[in-house]
Motif scaffolding. Structure first.
Motif, PDB file in Angstrom:
ATOM      1  N   GLY A  28     -29.777  -4.635  -4.208  1.00 27.67           N
ATOM      2  CA  GLY A  28     -31.081  -3.647  -5.716  1.00 27.67           C
ATOM      3  C   GLY A  28     -31.956  -4.395  -5.321  1.00 27.67           C
ATOM      4  N   PRO A  29     -32.806  -3.327  -6.656  1.00 27.53           N
ATOM      5  CA  PRO A  29     -34.527  -4.062  -7.039  1.00 27.53           C
ATOM      6  C   PRO A  29     -34.335  -5.162  -7.817  1.00 27.53           C
ATOM      7  CG  PRO A  29     -33.723  -2.377  -8.668  1.00 27.53           C
ATOM      8  CD  PRO A  29     -32.639  -2.439  -7.389  1.00 27.53           C
ATOM      9  N   LYS A  30     -35.216  -6.613  -7.765  1.00 27.07           N
ATOM     10  CA  LYS A  30     -34.926  -7.353  -9.037  1.00 27.07           C
ATOM     11  C   LYS A  30     -34.786  -7.396 -10.429  1.00 27.07           C
ATOM     12  CE  LYS A  30     -38.077  -9.667  -5.349  1.00 27.07           C
ATOM     13  NZ  LYS A  30     -38.894 -10.845  -5.026  1.00 27.07           N
ATOM     14  N   PHE A  31     -34.370  -7.779 -10.593  1.00 26.83           N
ATOM     15  CA  PHE A  31     -33.806  -7.849 -12.172  1.00 26.83           C
ATOM     16  C   PHE A  31     -34.084  -9.232 -13.187  1.00 26.83           C
ATOM     17  CE2 PHE A  31     -30.400  -8.871 -10.560  1.00 26.83           C
ATOM     18  CZ  PHE A  31     -29.430  -9.621 -10.932  1.00 26.83           C
ATOM     19  N   ILE A  32     -33.910  -8.970 -14.165  1.00 24.65           N
ATOM     20  CA  ILE A  32     -33.883 -10.132 -15.025  1.00 24.65           C
ATOM     21  C   ILE A  32     -32.920  -9.880 -15.948  1.00 24.65           C
ATOM     22  CG2 ILE A  32     -36.769 -10.776 -14.953  1.00 24.65           C
ATOM     23  CD1 ILE A  32     -36.669  -9.515 -18.580  1.00 24.65           C
ATOM     24  N   LYS A  33     -31.696 -11.131 -16.473  1.00 23.55           N
ATOM     25  CA  LYS A  33     -30.936 -11.822 -17.381  1.00 23.55           C
ATOM     26  C   LYS A  33     -31.637 -12.071 -18.575  1.00 23.55           C
ATOM     27  CE  LYS A  33     -26.151 -11.773 -16.950  1.00 23.55           C
ATOM     28  NZ  LYS A  33     -24.714 -12.039 -15.581  1.00 23.55           N
ATOM     29  N   LEU A  34     -31.136 -11.952 -19.851  1.00 22.76           N
ATOM     30  CA  LEU A  34     -31.880 -12.166 -20.862  1.00 22.76           C
ATOM     31  C   LEU A  34     -31.096 -13.389 -21.167  1.00 22.76           C
ATOM     32  CD1 LEU A  34     -33.211  -9.077 -22.475  1.00 22.76           C
ATOM     33  CD2 LEU A  34     -34.327 -10.698 -21.087  1.00 22.76           C
ATOM     34  N   SER A  35     -31.024 -14.017 -21.921  1.00 19.59           N
ATOM     35  CA  SER A  35     -30.663 -15.282 -21.844  1.00 19.59           C
ATOM     36  C   SER A  35     -28.462 -14.566 -23.031  1.00 19.59           C
ATOM     37  CB  SER A  35     -30.564 -16.046 -23.610  1.00 19.59           C
ATOM     38  OG  SER A  35     -31.743 -15.727 -24.406  1.00 19.59           O
ATOM     39  N   SER A  36     -29.146 -13.563 -24.207  1.00 16.93           N
ATOM     40  CA  SER A  36     -27.820 -13.408 -24.318  1.00 16.93           C
ATOM     41  C   SER A  36     -27.389 -12.525 -23.604  1.00 16.93           C
ATOM     42  CB  SER A  36     -28.244 -10.915 -25.561  1.00 16.93           C
ATOM     43  OG  SER A  36     -29.509 -10.952 -24.942  1.00 16.93           O
ATOM     44  N   GLY A  37     -27.486 -12.227 -22.054  1.00 19.79           N
ATOM     45  CA  GLY A  37     -26.505 -11.645 -21.036  1.00 19.79           C
ATOM     46  C   GLY A  37     -26.471  -9.938 -20.700  1.00 19.79           C
ATOM     47  N   LEU A  38     -27.908 -10.040 -21.042  1.00 23.33           N
ATOM     48  CA  LEU A  38     -28.669  -8.713 -21.025  1.00 23.33           C
ATOM     49  C   LEU A  38     -29.489  -8.470 -20.021  1.00 23.33           C
ATOM     50  CD1 LEU A  38     -29.754  -7.390 -24.882  1.00 23.33           C
ATOM     51  CD2 LEU A  38     -27.494  -6.822 -23.585  1.00 23.33           C
ATOM     52  N   VAL A  39     -28.791  -7.182 -18.985  1.00 21.46           N
ATOM     53  CA  VAL A  39     -30.118  -7.476 -18.243  1.00 21.46           C
ATOM     54  C   VAL A  39     -30.945  -6.157 -18.239  1.00 21.46           C
ATOM     55  CG1 VAL A  39     -29.852  -6.150 -15.659  1.00 21.46           C
ATOM     56  CG2 VAL A  39     -27.920  -7.705 -16.440  1.00 21.46           C
ATOM     57  N   ARG A  40     -32.542  -6.089 -17.731  1.00 20.81           N
ATOM     58  CA  ARG A  40     -34.072  -5.423 -17.258  1.00 20.81           C
ATOM     59  C   ARG A  40     -34.275  -5.425 -16.347  1.00 20.81           C
ATOM     60  NH1 ARG A  40     -31.500  -4.598 -21.537  1.00 20.81           N
ATOM     61  NH2 ARG A  40     -32.239  -4.303 -23.952  1.00 20.81           N
ATOM     62  N   TYR A  41     -34.775  -4.243 -16.297  1.00 17.78           N
ATOM     63  CA  TYR A  41     -35.428  -3.740 -14.618  1.00 17.78           C
ATOM     64  C   TYR A  41     -36.824  -4.092 -15.042  1.00 17.78           C
ATOM     65  CZ  TYR A  41     -30.549  -3.309 -12.508  1.00 17.78           C
ATOM     66  OH  TYR A  41     -29.946  -3.518 -11.718  1.00 17.78           O
ATOM     67  N   PRO A  42     -37.936  -4.886 -14.640  1.00 15.70           N
ATOM     68  CA  PRO A  42     -39.125  -4.470 -14.550  1.00 15.70           C
ATOM     69  C   PRO A  42     -39.568  -3.496 -14.345  1.00 15.70           C
ATOM     70  CG  PRO A  42     -39.072  -6.789 -13.947  1.00 15.70           C
ATOM     71  CD  PRO A  42     -37.392  -6.249 -13.873  1.00 15.70           C
ATOM     72  N   MET A  43     -40.740  -2.788 -14.331  1.00 11.61           N
ATOM     73  CA  MET A  43     -41.403  -1.303 -14.109  1.00 11.61           C
ATOM     74  C   MET A  43     -41.699  -1.815 -12.645  1.00 11.61           C
ATOM     75  SD  MET A  43     -40.159   1.297 -15.438  1.00 11.61           S
ATOM     76  CE  MET A  43     -41.148   2.087 -14.565  1.00 11.61           C
ATOM     77  N   THR A  44     -42.401  -2.951 -12.488  1.00 11.63           N
ATOM     78  CA  THR A  44     -43.049  -3.749 -11.573  1.00 11.63           C
ATOM     79  C   THR A  44     -42.214  -3.523 -10.474  1.00 11.63           C
ATOM     80  OG1 THR A  44     -42.923  -5.274 -11.984  1.00 11.63           O
ATOM     81  CG2 THR A  44     -45.087  -4.862 -12.691  1.00 11.63           C
TER      82      THR A  44
ATOM     83  N   GLY B 275     -47.427   7.006 -26.049  1.00 10.25           N
ATOM     84  CA  GLY B 275     -47.614   7.461 -24.414  1.00 10.25           C
ATOM     85  C   GLY B 275     -47.832   6.222 -24.084  1.00 10.25           C
ATOM     86  N   VAL B 276     -47.665   5.092 -24.041  1.00 11.89           N
ATOM     87  CA  VAL B 276     -48.066   3.526 -23.749  1.00 11.89           C
ATOM     88  C   VAL B 276     -46.121   3.767 -22.663  1.00 11.89           C
ATOM     89  CG1 VAL B 276     -47.346   1.007 -23.870  1.00 11.89           C
ATOM     90  CG2 VAL B 276     -48.915   2.762 -25.436  1.00 11.89           C
ATOM     91  N   ALA B 277     -46.644   2.963 -21.519  1.00  9.39           N
ATOM     92  CA  ALA B 277     -44.994   2.508 -20.639  1.00  9.39           C
ATOM     93  C   ALA B 277     -44.312   1.556 -21.544  1.00  9.39           C
ATOM     94  CB  ALA B 277     -45.910   2.717 -19.311  1.00  9.39           C
ATOM     95  N   ARG B 278     -44.056   2.192 -20.271  1.00 12.58           N
ATOM     96  CA  ARG B 278     -42.367   1.075 -20.735  1.00 12.58           C
ATOM     97  C   ARG B 278     -42.736   0.360 -19.872  1.00 12.58           C
ATOM     98  NH1 ARG B 278     -36.847   2.802 -22.721  1.00 12.58           N
ATOM     99  NH2 ARG B 278     -36.536   0.451 -22.574  1.00 12.58           N
ATOM    100  N   ARG B 279     -42.407  -1.808 -20.241  1.00  9.65           N
ATOM    101  CA  ARG B 279     -42.645  -2.520 -19.226  1.00  9.65           C
ATOM    102  C   ARG B 279     -40.939  -2.886 -18.313  1.00  9.65           C
ATOM    103  NH1 ARG B 279     -46.543  -7.099 -21.701  1.00  9.65           N
ATOM    104  NH2 ARG B 279     -44.734  -7.304 -19.653  1.00  9.65           N
ATOM    105  N   TYR B 280     -40.079  -2.311 -19.119  1.00 16.38           N
ATOM    106  CA  TYR B 280     -38.619  -3.192 -18.829  1.00 16.38           C
ATOM    107  C   TYR B 280     -37.644  -1.720 -18.549  1.00 16.38           C
ATOM    108  CZ  TYR B 280     -40.293  -7.683 -18.573  1.00 16.38           C
ATOM    109  OH  TYR B 280     -41.419  -8.609 -18.947  1.00 16.38           O
ATOM    110  N   LEU B 281     -36.329  -1.119 -17.878  1.00 14.58           N
ATOM    111  CA  LEU B 281     -35.764  -0.307 -17.986  1.00 14.58           C
ATOM    112  C   LEU B 281     -33.997  -1.154 -18.231  1.00 14.58           C
ATOM    113  CD1 LEU B 281     -36.610   2.854 -15.638  1.00 14.58           C
ATOM    114  CD2 LEU B 281     -37.317   2.293 -18.041  1.00 14.58           C
ATOM    115  N   ARG B 282     -33.355  -0.342 -19.113  1.00 13.03           N
ATOM    116  CA  ARG B 282     -32.319  -0.675 -19.305  1.00 13.03           C
ATOM    117  C   ARG B 282     -31.120  -0.225 -17.759  1.00 13.03           C
ATOM    118  NH1 ARG B 282     -32.630   1.668 -24.402  1.00 13.03           N
ATOM    119  NH2 ARG B 282     -30.874   3.313 -23.615  1.00 13.03           N
TER     120      ARG B 282
END
Length: 71
Positions: free
Chosen positions: A43-59, A12-19
């Motif tokens: 859109g909302p702020k996002f992070i781009k990982l070095s591998s090019g993958l995008v993640r959206y912080p829940m905050t 039940g731990v909330a995820r911190r990032y969404l794909r």
């Protein structure tokens, strides 16, 4: 999904990032819409990982949703 992510989901731990596909499901939009918003900077702020993958912080998602509700 990794074992650690499975354990977090099961506990039940909330995820911190969404794909992008997860956020698209949450908002009932196409993943391409999120890609367009990233390019436009609307859109909302996002992070781009070095591998090019995008993640959206829940905050950032929650802040964006609150701001959208005010407008």
């Amino acid at each position: 999904m990794t074992i650690a992510m499975n354990r977090a989901a099961a506990s039940g731990v909330a995820r911190r990032y969404l794909r992008p596909d997860e956020l698209a499901d949450r908002w009932s939009v196409a993943p391409k819409t999120l890609a367009k918003w990233r390019c436009e900077g609307t859109g909302p702020k996002f992070i781009k990982l070095s591998s090019g993958l995008v993640r959206y912080p829940m905050t950032e998602i929650e802040e964006f949703e609150l701001a959208a509700g005010e407008g």
